[in-house]
Write a protein that holds these residues in place. Structure first.
Motif, PDB file in Angstrom:
ATOM      1  N   LEU A  89      -4.971  -2.475  -0.627  1.00  0.00           N
ATOM      2  CA  LEU A  89      -5.850  -2.532   0.633  1.00  0.00           C
ATOM      3  C   LEU A  89      -5.450  -1.662   1.974  1.00  0.00           C
ATOM      4  N   LEU A  90      -4.542  -2.811   2.483  1.00  0.00           N
ATOM      5  CA  LEU A  90      -4.068  -3.536   3.612  1.00  0.00           C
ATOM      6  C   LEU A  90      -3.358  -2.431   3.576  1.00  0.00           C
ATOM      7  N   ALA A  91      -1.960  -1.661   2.887  1.00  0.00           N
ATOM      8  CA  ALA A  91      -1.179  -1.100   3.052  1.00  0.00           C
ATOM      9  C   ALA A  91      -1.320   0.910   2.708  1.00  0.00           C
ATOM     10  N   ASN A  92      -2.405   0.830   1.793  1.00  0.00           N
ATOM     11  CA  ASN A  92      -2.905   2.122   2.094  1.00  0.00           C
ATOM     12  C   ASN A  92      -3.803   3.144   3.184  1.00  0.00           C
ATOM     13  N   ILE A  93      -4.823   1.582   3.309  1.00  0.00           N
ATOM     14  CA  ILE A  93      -4.877   2.031   4.887  1.00  0.00           C
ATOM     15  C   ILE A  93      -4.168   2.225   5.963  1.00  0.00           C
ATOM     16  N   TRP A  94      -3.056   1.081   6.467  1.00  0.00           N
ATOM     17  CA  TRP A  94      -2.729   1.190   7.437  1.00  0.00           C
ATOM     18  C   TRP A  94      -1.156   1.628   7.159  1.00  0.00           C
ATOM     19  N   SER A  95      -1.135   2.608   6.073  1.00  0.00           N
ATOM     20  CA  SER A  95      -0.078   3.765   6.280  1.00  0.00           C
ATOM     21  C   SER A  95      -0.372   4.508   7.236  1.00  0.00           C
ATOM     22  N   GLY A  96      -1.533   4.830   7.386  1.00  0.00           N
ATOM     23  CA  GLY A  96      -2.253   6.816   8.130  1.00  0.00           C
ATOM     24  C   GLY A  96      -2.403   5.999   9.438  1.00  0.00           C
ATOM     25  N   PHE A  97      -1.945   4.808  10.096  1.00  0.00           N
ATOM     26  CA  PHE A  97      -1.546   4.689  11.648  1.00  0.00           C
ATOM     27  C   PHE A  97       0.084   4.085  11.623  1.00  0.00           C
ATOM     28  N   ASP A  98       0.464   4.608  13.080  1.00  0.00           N
ATOM     29  CA  ASP A  98       1.536   4.165  14.015  1.00  0.00           C
ATOM     30  C   ASP A  98       2.379   3.092  13.769  1.00  0.00           C
ATOM     31  N   CYS A  99       2.507   2.861  11.702  1.00  0.00           N
ATOM     32  CA  CYS A  99       2.438   1.105  12.048  1.00  0.00           C
ATOM     33  C   CYS A  99       3.737   1.106  10.848  1.00  0.00           C
ATOM     34  N   ARG A 100       4.185   0.414  10.028  1.00  0.00           N
ATOM     35  CA  ARG A 100       5.749   0.114   9.239  1.00  0.00           C
ATOM     36  C   ARG A 100       4.750  -0.814   8.546  1.00  0.00           C
ATOM     37  N   ILE A 101       4.181  -0.387   6.722  1.00  0.00           N
ATOM     38  CA  ILE A 101       3.662  -1.246   6.140  1.00  0.00           C
ATOM     39  C   ILE A 101       4.369  -0.990   4.917  1.00  0.00           C
ATOM     40  N   ASP A 102       4.577  -1.999   3.919  1.00  0.00           N
ATOM     41  CA  ASP A 102       4.729  -1.524   2.841  1.00  0.00           C
ATOM     42  C   ASP A 102       3.436  -2.808   1.740  1.00  0.00           C
ATOM     43  N   ALA A 103       4.336  -2.793   0.448  1.00  0.00           N
ATOM     44  CA  ALA A 103       3.184  -3.675  -0.154  1.00  0.00           C
ATOM     45  C   ALA A 103       4.172  -4.485  -0.912  1.00  0.00           C
ATOM     46  N   VAL A 104       4.289  -5.286  -1.769  1.00  0.00           N
ATOM     47  CA  VAL A 104       4.652  -5.691  -2.667  1.00  0.00           C
ATOM     48  C   VAL A 104       4.347  -6.482  -4.017  1.00  0.00           C
ATOM     49  N   LYS A 105       4.249  -6.740  -5.240  1.00  0.00           N
ATOM     50  CA  LYS A 105       4.150  -7.205  -6.251  1.00  0.00           C
ATOM     51  C   LYS A 105       5.045  -8.309  -6.665  1.00  0.00           C
ATOM     52  N   GLU A 106       5.152  -9.096  -6.672  1.00  0.00           N
ATOM     53  CA  GLU A 106       5.784 -10.474  -6.846  1.00  0.00           C
ATOM     54  C   GLU A 106       5.701 -10.677  -7.961  1.00  0.00           C
ATOM     55  N   LEU A 107       6.631 -10.176  -8.986  1.00  0.00           N
ATOM     56  CA  LEU A 107       6.453 -10.362 -10.853  1.00  0.00           C
ATOM     57  C   LEU A 107       6.150 -12.114 -10.986  1.00  0.00           C
ATOM     58  N   GLY A 108       5.914 -12.827 -12.226  1.00  0.00           N
ATOM     59  CA  GLY A 108       5.374 -13.427 -12.097  1.00  0.00           C
ATOM     60  C   GLY A 108       5.041 -14.494 -11.524  1.00  0.00           C
ATOM     61  N   LYS A 109       3.670 -14.056 -10.451  1.00  0.00           N
ATOM     62  CA  LYS A 109       3.971 -15.582  -9.493  1.00  0.00           C
ATOM     63  C   LYS A 109       1.988 -14.782  -9.498  1.00  0.00           C
ATOM     64  N   HIS A 110       1.464 -16.379  -9.317  1.00  0.00           N
ATOM     65  CA  HIS A 110       0.228 -16.192  -8.906  1.00  0.00           C
ATOM     66  C   HIS A 110      -0.270 -16.452  -7.521  1.00  0.00           C
TER      67      HIS A 110
END
Length: 278
Positions: free
Chosen positions: A234-255
């Motif tokens: 959600l954070l990455a999706n919404i903030w991608s519409g603003f003047d900033c650099r944002i990405d999202a990572v899902k690290e495999l195998g981690k809880h």
């Protein structure tokens, strides 16, 4: 009945119940942290209990590298703004950044219900300001769960940080962050948090504008509860519409309990992303 009414929000935010041996992690963290603190203290590289405010929990530990400094990392712990964690449980997470010659600050903060979430936001701003006054150079922010919320909150347009400190922030990595607080009003824990609609709105990073030009990576474990994966995206999706650099990572195998362990390793992708090394 709408989807919000049908969701069991207490279950959605219940982490340890879904992690094998989950309740063993706090004792493990304390043991790792105590061992590392002892090692750093013996080397004269620990500045403990620096005060940043009047509350008894307004203290931070500052870990120093052996060699010339490259800058400052601040790690903010989680615990839903109310669980009895403090800085003493997280010292070992400084290892990765220290190996790259960054000082690492780990603050405690006062907890709900003694204070409100909005008060904790202000406290974390004061902690970062105090740490930044001790260490020159760029500032890198990271935090876990509620701590992820708090570091994301620091780089919003309504951040409590002074502009001089904001301008030094090079990278922010919220880990498993809570960025929309409104669902928490439907949980049992809200008896302690005492969130209302106004505070939840004003303290939710996903509902606020990021400061222009910030660099953010929202990091979550692929094996975490679906609600944490959703909030991270959600954070990455919404903030991608603003003047900033944002990405999202899902690290495999981690809880939710082991997602922070990468910060212990100098060459782990989490540490390297935090320090802008990749």
């Amino acid at each position: 009945m709408n989807n919000a009414d049908a969701t069991d929000w207490d279950d959605a935010y219940s982490n340890f119940a879904y992690i094998p041996g989950g309740h063993e992690y706090p004792a493990r963290w304390l043991a790792l942290a105590a061992q590392f603190r002892e090692e750093m203290n013996d080397k004269g590289l620990l500045k403990p209990d620096l005060s940043y405010g009047p509350h008894r929990r307004n203290r931070l530990d500052l870990f120093m590298p052996l060699e010339e400094l490259n800058g400052l990392v601040v790690f903010v712990h989680g615990g839903y703004w109310m669980e009895d964690f403090d800085k003493s449980a997280w010292s070992h997470l400084a290892k990765g950044a220290l190996a790259h010659r960054y000082a690492v600050a780990v603050p405690s903060y006062a907890l709900c219900p003694e204070v409100r979430v909005s008060d904790i936001t202000v406290q974390v701003g004061l902690a970062i300001t105090r740490a930044a006054s001790e260490i020159a150079g760029p500032v890198h922010l990271t935090g876990h769960s509620a701590g992820g919320h708090l570091v994301a909150r620091m780089v919003t347009s309504t951040s409590p940080l002074a502009q001089a400190v904001r301008q030094r922030i090079r990278k922010t990595v919220p880990i498993s962050p809570l960025v929309d607080l409104r669902p928490l009003m439907r949980t049992e824990m809200n008896k302690t948090l005492q969130l209302d609609a106004v505070e939840a709105r004003l303290e939710s990073p996903a509902l606020l504008e990021p400061q222009e030009g910030v660099e953010v990576t929202a990091w979550v474990g692929a094996a975490e509860r679906p609600e944490f994966v959703r909030q991270n995206s959600l954070l990455a999706n919404i903030w991608s519409g603003f003047d900033c650099r944002i990405d999202a990572v899902k690290e495999l195998g981690k809880h939710h309990a082991n997602i922070i362990e990468g910060l212990m390793e100098p060459d782990h992708p989490l540490t390297r992303r935090l320090l802008c090394l990749q």
